[in-house]
Design a protein around this motif. Sequence first.
Motif: not given
Length: 491
Positions: A4-6, A253-263, A386-387
Amino acid sequence: MSSPVAEYIAALLNAEALSAEIADHRIMPSEAARHADGVRQWPRAVADVIARQGIEKLYTHQARACDLVRAGRHVLAATPTASGKSMIYNLPVLERCLANPDTRALYLFPLKALAQDQKAALERLTAHWPEEARVKADIYDGDTSSYFRQKIRKNPPHALLTNPEMLHLALLPFHENWAEFWAGLDSVVVDEVHTYRGLLGSHMAQLFTRLRRVCRHYGSDPAFVMCSATIGNPGELAESLTGLKCELVTESGAPRGKRHFVFLDPAGSPSTVAIQLLKSALARGLRTIVYCQSRRMTELISMWAGDKAGPYKDRISAYRAGFLPEERRDIEARMERGELLAVISTSALELGIDIGGLDLCILVGYPGTVMSFMQRGGRVGRQGQESAVLFVAQEDALDQHFIREPEDFFSRPPEQAVLNPYNPVIMGRHLPCAAAELPIREDEAWFTPEVKEQAEKQVLAGELLRSACGKVYYSARKRPQRHVDLRGSGS
């Protein structure tokens, strides 16, 4: 299949009304988790606690930091938001309380909501233990009734959760009422330590000196366990605050989901664009947090969004420091349960309060530092999904600079947290407090030439009284703590 974020980001990039206002869009790729075993095995009861959290192995930074804490070292863990830092102090505290029920831990949080959050988390960890073995945690702050304060003093819990103001005004001045607690204290947990910089940091350095004096008086020497967001100078900050050499853990060592940055650089009102973005997010069921730069803006956006959100108006709430404690708790609980889809906040929700799995963060205006920006953005994607973080620029010069030069923002390291532990004005205000708690003797290890010079000035000012032998200082007032505001420098 896209998330939904994508889909939301794709729709935003293709929207006629907003696409011209997008100054930059970039994606931070996901990162896999890295795990490690500790040097020593955990006792069976603690290993069971870890397993019940659905954790097979700790992340590398958790394992490393826990090893150091269990060895009695002073530790500062500076890793990104949502990297599981609370395990770094909770697991060793559980282990020590199992081994010795007389052990005590002091947890310091800059916000009351953080203490509430951590008390609930600590109690959940041992909820399956027999009642007599459970780790008891109590909150001692401005919201605690006088009846419960008295009960806590008479029977101190294993973990006392409080804030700097209560330590300064209630625990240290009346230390004799807490003798059992101080004698058993072996851990001081300081969360969100990056907030203790500038004037507040100078006050905290003095407060920790006073804390360590009182501990020595009762025969304890607690280890400091500090947690921070990512900052530029973690080692220097830890040493300035506590006067101690601290072991650093900075590789997460923590995982990270895909993250979008929009300016976005809106042609019209930033708040109107923020409401548009929020409406689209609500329509897709995205759990959203909107950060505003002022209480007024928070309330206005909340009201406008409520008017224009149609069926979602009851699923949006404002959140700010001025709310009553029970109102804030209710909002946090409703957000965690999924009853609220969006919360519109000031910086009050910037710190590590866990309000569930948020998908989208909208920043209306630049918060002033890369550190704060990333801390607020770190509220989303905490469960590895994803965020997206949307930055809606205002007319402010810094906002416009980063709109024109987004690369400058993303290439900047986090700021350094700066404080002066020997700030003469602030030291001058804390010396009478220290002397009121326990007379100051010149042969104490912390009594450096800088402290002596300031003590002489306080004698001349009539704030301190010197003994006949000239080696001991007493406070001229009975409760000087009441005249010292930790968040200011005085009149």
